[in-house]
Design a protein around this motif. Structure first.
Motif, PDB file in Angstrom:
ATOM      1  N   MET A  92      31.450  30.952  -2.876  1.00 14.06           N
ATOM      2  CA  MET A  92      31.018  30.490  -1.558  1.00 14.06           C
ATOM      3  C   MET A  92      31.574  31.402  -0.466  1.00 14.06           C
ATOM      4  SD  MET A  92      31.405  26.644  -0.049  1.00 14.06           S
ATOM      5  CE  MET A  92      30.479  26.127   1.392  1.00 14.06           C
ATOM      6  N   ASP A  93      30.754  31.706   0.537  1.00  6.98           N
ATOM      7  CA  ASP A  93      31.196  32.505   1.673  1.00  6.98           C
ATOM      8  C   ASP A  93      31.970  31.642   2.661  1.00  6.98           C
ATOM      9  OD1 ASP A  93      29.955  34.686   0.573  1.00  6.98           O
ATOM     10  OD2 ASP A  93      28.226  34.666   1.937  1.00  6.98           O
ATOM     11  N   ALA A  94      32.789  32.304   3.468  1.00  2.00           N
ATOM     12  CA  ALA A  94      33.619  31.606   4.446  1.00  2.00           C
ATOM     13  C   ALA A  94      32.895  31.346   5.754  1.00  2.00           C
ATOM     14  CB  ALA A  94      34.877  32.422   4.728  1.00  2.00           C
ATOM     15  N   ASP A  95      31.721  31.930   5.962  1.00  2.00           N
ATOM     16  CA  ASP A  95      31.114  31.978   7.289  1.00  2.00           C
ATOM     17  C   ASP A  95      30.063  30.900   7.559  1.00  2.00           C
ATOM     18  OD1 ASP A  95      29.046  32.784   5.701  1.00  2.00           O
ATOM     19  OD2 ASP A  95      28.887  34.807   6.524  1.00  2.00           O
ATOM     20  N   PHE A  96      29.990  29.894   6.688  1.00  2.00           N
ATOM     21  CA  PHE A  96      29.035  28.777   6.820  1.00  2.00           C
ATOM     22  C   PHE A  96      27.593  29.171   6.538  1.00  2.00           C
ATOM     23  CE2 PHE A  96      32.598  26.892   9.054  1.00  2.00           C
ATOM     24  CZ  PHE A  96      32.542  25.564   8.664  1.00  2.00           C
ATOM     25  N   SER A  97      27.357  30.377   6.011  1.00  2.00           N
ATOM     26  CA  SER A  97      25.998  30.705   5.589  1.00  2.00           C
ATOM     27  C   SER A  97      25.597  29.863   4.381  1.00  2.00           C
ATOM     28  CB  SER A  97      25.881  32.200   5.262  1.00  2.00           C
ATOM     29  OG  SER A  97      26.814  32.581   4.273  1.00  2.00           O
ATOM     30  N   HIS A  98      26.587  29.438   3.617  1.00  2.00           N
ATOM     31  CA  HIS A  98      26.368  28.515   2.507  1.00  2.00           C
ATOM     32  C   HIS A  98      26.803  27.126   2.955  1.00  2.00           C
ATOM     33  CE1 HIS A  98      27.257  32.316  -0.045  1.00  2.00           C
ATOM     34  NE2 HIS A  98      25.972  32.249   0.294  1.00  2.00           N
ATOM     35  N   PRO A  99      25.877  26.182   3.064  1.00  2.00           N
ATOM     36  CA  PRO A  99      26.210  24.866   3.630  1.00  2.00           C
ATOM     37  C   PRO A  99      27.118  24.043   2.722  1.00  2.00           C
ATOM     38  CG  PRO A  99      23.951  24.903   2.800  1.00  2.00           C
ATOM     39  CD  PRO A  99      24.448  26.300   2.716  1.00  2.00           C
ATOM     40  N   PRO A 100      28.274  23.615   3.215  1.00  2.00           N
ATOM     41  CA  PRO A 100      29.186  22.815   2.380  1.00  2.00           C
ATOM     42  C   PRO A 100      28.548  21.546   1.826  1.00  2.00           C
ATOM     43  CG  PRO A 100      30.318  23.584   4.342  1.00  2.00           C
ATOM     44  CD  PRO A 100      28.873  23.924   4.533  1.00  2.00           C
ATOM     45  N   GLN A 101      27.621  20.954   2.557  1.00  4.13           N
ATOM     46  CA  GLN A 101      26.988  19.723   2.074  1.00  4.13           C
ATOM     47  C   GLN A 101      26.150  19.952   0.822  1.00  4.13           C
ATOM     48  OE1 GLN A 101      26.548  21.133   5.050  1.00  4.13           O
ATOM     49  NE2 GLN A 101      24.407  21.063   5.721  1.00  4.13           N
ATOM     50  N   SER A 102      25.824  21.213   0.521  1.00  2.00           N
ATOM     51  CA  SER A 102      25.039  21.512  -0.677  1.00  2.00           C
ATOM     52  C   SER A 102      25.897  21.709  -1.920  1.00  2.00           C
ATOM     53  CB  SER A 102      24.179  22.763  -0.445  1.00  2.00           C
ATOM     54  OG  SER A 102      23.180  22.505   0.523  1.00  2.00           O
TER      55      SER A 102
END
Length: 241
Positions: A92-102
């Motif tokens: 997972m990236d740190a920059d919120f490009s990958h949504p934590p809710q997913s």
């Protein structure tokens, strides 16, 4: 979501790291996070160390001496997690490009659907990318098409960096033999899993370009992916992959 490790590689992510970690723990109180930092001059590692006092049993830091590539960071994170007997591993990236809710959606695919590798895909349902310039969208989409053409791998987003591995996949791959460090690393890991007949499923996500910090994408990373795919295909054809 016990026995689950989210690995987040960082370089100069001081503006993002506390926000993403706190968001993950807010959504998933039982999950663990490992930050692999490449000696960021902006103090990212110090920020993680400070936060770990609030999450001493959930947040961990693996510090490297220098910037040595995304792939190498993940590989060290995999080894760290395998030694500690986690069952599920997230990139997972740190920059919120990958949504934590997913995270839960990918996790559920592995647990409930018995998937070995769940891929957070930008392209499984059209093009789900927010805030990228058109040129970047076209480049990424064409690269994904190119990878499928060369490798015959039926994954619409082979360069995706938001994935969940079951530990069996990582244990079956010779991690020391992984060659690439950028986008090609993501392709190589999926290609090895595909060739080993592991069950792979793409899960649609909304990918949002970073708001804070700078992208780490370079021409050399793109070049590695373009030429690395051909190299991987030939290695597979001749039994070396």
């Amino acid at each position: 979501m016990k026995n689950t490790l989210v690995i987040i590689p960082t370089y100069n992510e001081n503006d993002n790291i506390d926000l993403i970690v706190k968001d993950i723990f807010r959504l998933y109180p039982d999950i663990h996070v490992l930050v692999v930092d490449d000696n960021s001059p902006d103090g990212t590692a110090h920020r993680v160390t400070t936060m770990s006092q609030c999450f001493p049993k959930q947040l961990f830091l693996l510090s490297r001496l220098k910037k040595n590539g995304l792939g190498k960071a993940y590989l060290e994170g995999f080894v760290w997690g395998l030694e500690r007997h986690y069952d599920y591993f997230f990139e997972m990236d740190a920059d919120f490009s990958h949504p934590p809710q997913s995270i839960k959606t990918l996790y559920d695919a592995c647990v409930n659907d018995q998937v070995d590798l769940a891929v957070g895909s930008r392209y499984i349902q059209g093009i789900n990318v927010v805030n990228w310039p058109l040129s970047r969208v076209v480049l990424s989409y064409l690269e994904s098409w190119y990878v499928r053409l060369i490798t015959r791998m039926p994954i619409k987003d082979p360069t995706a960096g938001f994935v969940c591995y079951h530990r069996n996949v990582l244990e079956s791959i010779d991690l020391e033999a992984i060659q690439f460090v950028g986008y090609a690393f993501q392709i190589e890991m999926k290609y090895k899993a595909f060739n080993k007949k592991f069950k792979i499923k793409e899960i649609p996500i909304i990918f949002t370009d970073r708001i804070r910090g700078e992208s780490k994408l370079t021409k050399s990373i793109i070049s590695e992916a373009v030429f690395g795919v051909i190299q991987m295909r030939f290695q597979q054809l001749f039994g070396y992959l």
